[in-house]
Write a protein that holds these residues in place. Structure first.
Motif, PDB file in Angstrom:
ATOM      1  N   UNK A 538       0.835  -1.203   0.000  1.00  0.00           N
ATOM      2  CA  UNK A 538       0.000   0.000   0.000  1.00  0.00           C
ATOM      3  C   UNK A 538       0.868   1.250   0.000  1.00  0.00           C
ATOM      4  N   UNK A 539       1.940   1.228   0.787  1.00  0.00           N
ATOM      5  CA  UNK A 539       2.860   2.371   0.811  1.00  0.00           C
ATOM      6  C   UNK A 539       3.494   2.591  -0.557  1.00  0.00           C
ATOM      7  N   UNK A 540       3.922   1.512  -1.202  1.00  0.00           N
ATOM      8  CA  UNK A 540       4.537   1.637  -2.523  1.00  0.00           C
ATOM      9  C   UNK A 540       3.571   2.251  -3.527  1.00  0.00           C
ATOM     10  N   UNK A 548       4.413   9.978 -10.092  1.00  0.00           N
ATOM     11  CA  UNK A 548       4.607   8.867 -11.034  1.00  0.00           C
ATOM     12  C   UNK A 548       6.083   8.649 -11.356  1.00  0.00           C
ATOM     13  N   UNK A 549       6.920   9.662 -11.153  1.00  0.00           N
ATOM     14  CA  UNK A 549       8.350   9.508 -11.418  1.00  0.00           C
ATOM     15  C   UNK A 549       9.003   8.567 -10.409  1.00  0.00           C
ATOM     16  N   UNK A 550       8.300   8.292  -9.303  1.00  0.00           N
ATOM     17  CA  UNK A 550       8.848   7.414  -8.272  1.00  0.00           C
ATOM     18  C   UNK A 550       8.343   5.980  -8.410  1.00  0.00           C
ATOM     19  N   UNK A 551       7.689   5.678  -9.540  1.00  0.00           N
ATOM     20  CA  UNK A 551       7.147   4.326  -9.714  1.00  0.00           C
ATOM     21  C   UNK A 551       8.240   3.262  -9.752  1.00  0.00           C
ATOM     22  N   UNK A 552       9.489   3.689  -9.998  1.00  0.00           N
ATOM     23  CA  UNK A 552      10.583   2.718 -10.016  1.00  0.00           C
ATOM     24  C   UNK A 552      10.764   2.063  -8.649  1.00  0.00           C
TER      25      UNK A 552
END
Length: 887
Positions: A538-540, A548-552
């Protein structure tokens, strides 16, 4: 010449002589010196303390009985110690108890002297007038006795006695006069106890004086007559606690803590009920408008206020004083207290309580750290050990003790009362309303805790703590640790705050696979999956949605979890029992034959199957948890509350998974075979416990016609299928389990590969159910026209069939689906199997949809009309005619 006693004038020359000596004291009597040193506002009956707090009638009964027993010598356990320290949190009612003790003593004819400290009164917020005030009361209590003469003689001999140390004053003006008085033989019989009461020692602003007073009293108590008692009441402040626990004091006093009073809640409830009754009666008598009535405010409201009080009377008394205002409606004022109505500026119901909290918090030497710890506590962390808090926040060992040493009247570090063997200390807030104060910026101002901001930091701390546990020998113990629960209970708050860079990095570098590996061997993975993995996923997702740039970060951890789960998914698909679990999990709640099966438990837990497992369900697919209310099926998001199960379902649907991790017709066949084996253990159900009994049609609402009144069928939103078992998880009602398994088989067979073993299992079970002579099929023919003709003839006279024969006929329909005949009539067959003899669902047709059809707006199925059993028979006949091609 003009002369006077001290002036001589001769002619024009004037000479003055000043005399220094004993005669100068005569200008002011010793009693006047004593009176000048007294603080009259500190008396128990002082006008400055008009309407002083005291115990409400019938409250604090046991506390007062214990104290009075100690005074008069009835308490054998404490009579040897003539010095008592009464401690309690801020607002616990210590002053009221001290006042009531004095008034009870007066009624019993006891001799008394008292001093009530008050921080807000400059005449009694220091130790200066303490001994003089006590000596004056002793002077008045023993008229024309050695007490008076000794006090006056001491003052005459040393007019500056009140400038000397407390020990010297107490010894000269209290101990010596009383010793002289009680040493006379004529007073040894019928002696009346003397009680010295000092209340609010913590209200003395000079902490050094607090220690000096307790040391003085304890050091002198051994010199006093056995009938003299000294009662000191105070908050458990650090310096006072240290003083009473010192080597020379701990054995000379008895400690009575109000924090251990189990009767406080009952006393507060009585106090509230009686005061609200008085408020209601007074208002109804004077108002010309709407009256409150005798039911106001109701027990539920009172219980809420009692819980908020946390055993401290100050909260309840503050509420009463606010509500009893004669310039307002009491019910409106109470609604403001309960946050059901906004308050006007400058008219906050807890202004007095807020001032108390503010004053205590101001005494902290490191308020930033204190508030940081309290914010962690307010994240539902009341079961967190002090040692765990220090590790989580990277504090030194024992640092919490120093941080909260001056806040003992609000927060305590103590052992669990019920667990004397556990030496661990826990943080405990003594006022439940302190949380309301700290989380309200308008009330707490500079002490305000922004919990949405704080939770981001604490989640970061928790991830670091859990990551470090991977390298600890006791790593497996983390599965049941409190930090895991804090993470689980508060992760949703991350949705409302900006994810910090520190939290992003902690999530990215968390060693997920290494963290999970030990728990599969320990059999604790299901626990970690629910309380950590689900929350971590859930945190991820929250991080990715915020930016969205942190989706990695999410992609990285998803790959780590996939590498951990893939070997276990392969094991599931290869095992017949676990294959049934994974298949039914995959279709969880999405089909009538695979409902959400619950076992008479809260809606926060759901199960996918109706059989117990012999093989450990490592991946926790058998137990699907839900967080908020009833589960609602959404085809796009079947596990909208369970991030973990949603992720696994995504793996199963991924076409790029290894071949051993993909559901194939062989997987369905393997699962169907297992269900047949489970059903084989329930053959006795059909013969010994018929599920449908032939009888005359029954009217809707006839409870006696329902053989399973506790069996409830639920269908909630968008076609989600739910079924609630009447038994607990460990129950063995095979009649209910039979229908679930039968439905699973009907669902699995059309999707299964054509296995000879599966076809044989269908024929075997069909034969076992139609072999009876009174059934609709003869023993010597399981298929073909003769079977159908026999069935046709029996169906034309179906009312004469026994209930067992009907059950066998239904089972035969289900098992014959191996040849795919039932594909077109699957929907009706489900109704046939599901509603065999349960009238309760039909009784609720007017209020809910029994089963979902293609159009959610459809109300009642037209097949169900007026009479339940008659409706059911009609459905059965129609299905059998379709199957056997009966004209």
């Amino acid at each position: 010449m003009i002369s006077s006693k001290h002036i001589l004038i001769t002619g024009g020359q004037i000479s003055q002589y000043n005399y220094h000596g004993q005669a100068s004291l005569d200008n002011k009597a010793a009693i006047e010196i004593l009176m000048d040193a007294v603080a009259p506002s500190a008396f128990h009956d002082s006008g400055a303390r008009f309407d002083p707090p005291k115990c409400h009638p019938q409250t604090r009964v046991k506390v007062l009985e214990k104290i009075m027993g100690w005074i008069v010598g009835r308490d054998e356990a404490t009579v040897v110690k003539r010095f008592m320290w009464l401690s309690g949190a801020a607002g616990a009612g210590k002053s009221a108890i001290a006042q009531s003790t004095i008034e009870l003593g007066i009624d019993k004819g006891l001799l008394l002297a008292s001093f009530f400290f008050s921080r807000a009164d400059p005449s009694r917020n220091h130790a200066g007038p303490l001994i003089a005030t006590l000596a004056y009361q002793l002077y008045c209590a023993f008229p024309e006795t050695e007490v008076q003469t000794t006090i006056l003689s001491t003052i005459k001999q040393d007019p500056l006695i009140f400038k000397k140390s407390l020990q010297r004053q107490f010894s000269s003006l209290v101990v010596q006069p009383l010793r002289t008085y009680f040493s006379s033989d004529r007073f040894t019989r019928h002696r009346v106890p003397l009680v010295i009461v000092i209340d609010g020692l913590d209200e003395c602003v000079d902490r050094a004086s607090q220690k000096a007073i307790s040391t003085c009293l304890a050091g002198s108590v051994g010199q006093l007559d056995p009938y003299i008692r000294i009662l000191v009441a105070s908050r458990p402040e650090h310096d006072i606690k240290m003083s009473f626990s010192s080597q020379n004091l701990k054995d000379t006093h008895t400690h009575f803590s109000l924090d251990l009073d189990d009767e406080a809640d009952a006393d507060i409830k009585l106090y509230l009920f009686e005061h609200f009754a008085q408020i209601q009666d007074g208002f109804d008598n004077r108002t010309s408008g709407k009256k409150l009535g005798h039911s106001w405010p109701g027990e539920e409201v009172v219980n809420t206020l009692v819980n908020k009080s946390s055993g401290q009377f100050i909260y309840a008394s503050t509420v009463v004083r606010y509500v009893e205002s004669t310039r307002h409606r009491p019910d409106h004022r109470l609604e403001i207290v309960m946050n059901l109505r906004p308050h006007n500026d400058g008219d906050h119901p807890f202004a007095e309580l807020d001032a108390l909290y503010t004053m205590i918090l101001e005494s902290s030497s490191n308020i930033e750290k204190v508030l940081h710890v309290l914010s962690l506590y307010l994240m539902d962390s009341n079961k967190l050990r002090c040692s765990e808090i220090e590790k989580l926040l990277s504090y030194d060992d024992g640092e919490l003790d120093m941080l909260f040493c001056d806040l003992g009247s609000l927060v305590q570090l103590s052992k669990v009362k019920q667990d004397s063997a556990n030496s661990e200390l826990f943080l405990h807030i003594l006022h439940a309303s302190l949380g309301d104060y700290l989380l309200d910026a308008a009330r707490s101002k500079r002490f305000y805790i922004n919990i949405r901001h704080e939770v981001i930091g604490h989640i970061t701390h928790l991830l670091h703590y859990l990551a470090s546990s991977c390298f600890s020998p006791s790593h497996a113990a983390v599965a049941s640790s409190t930090p895991l629960y804090i993470f689980y209970n508060n992760i949703h708050l991350c949705h409302y705050g900006a994810i910090s860079l520190e939290l992003q990095q902690a999530a990215l570098h968390f060693p997920l696979k290494k963290f999970l590996e030990p728990y599969t061997n320990a059999g604790q993975y299901w626990h970690v999956a629910e309380y950590f993995v689900d929350s971590f996923l859930e945190l991820l997702e929250t991080i990715s949605l915020q930016d969205s740039r942190l989706s990695y970060i999410q992609d990285h951890q998803h790959k780590a979890l996939e590498s951990f789960l893939t070997p276990y998914i392969e094991q599931y698909i290869a095992d017949s029992m676990l294959a049934s679990v994974v298949v039914l999990f995959y279709h969880f709640g999405s089909h009538r034959f695979v409902p959400v099966v619950t076992f008479n438990r809260p809606s926060t837990v759901a199960y996918t199957t109706a059989f117990s497992l012999r093989t450990p369900d490592i991946l926790s697919l058998y137990n699907v948890w839900e967080l908020h209310g009833p589960v609602i099926y959404d085809p796009a998001h079947p596990f909208r509350h369970s991030y973990y199960h949603k992720y696994i379902r995504g793996l199963l649907r991924n076409p790029y998974q290894p071949a051993n991790c993909i559901l194939t017709p062989d997987t369905y066949a393997r699962a169907a075979l297992f269900c047949f084996k489970k059903l084989g253990t329930m053959n006795h159900v059909m013969a010994s416990q018929p599920l449908f009994e032939q009888q005359e049609p029954a009217a809707v609402g006839n409870e006696e016609d329902d053989p399973f009144p506790t069996l409830v069928y639920l269908s909630e939103g968008n076609g989600q299928w739910s079924f609630e078992f009447s038994q607990s998880w460990h129950g063995d009602d095979d009649r209910e389990r039979y229908f679930i398994l039968l439905g699973h088989i009907v669902f699995l067979l059309p999707r299964s590969g054509r296995w000879d073993a599966l076809i044989a299992a269908c024929a075997e079970h069909k034969a076992s159910y139609i072999s009876s002579s009174d059934g609709p099929f003869p023993d010597n023919s399981l298929c073909g026209m003769s079977c159908r003709r026999t069935a046709s003839e029996n169906l034309r006279s179906h009312r004469a069939l026994s209930s067992a024969a009907w059950n066998r006929a239904y089972a035969s329909l289900a098992f014959s689906s191996a040849s795919r005949i039932l594909l077109e009539t699957e929907q009706d067959l489900w109704s046939l199997l599901w509603h065999t003899s349960f009238t309760k669902p039909f009784q609720e047709l007017k209020y809910r949809r029994i089963f979902y059809q293609q159009s959610p707006k459809d109300s009642e199925p037209p097949i169900f009309a007026k009479h339940i059993k008659q409706q059911f028979n009609t459905l059965v006949v129609r299905q059998l005619k379709t199957y056997f091609s009966i004209a």
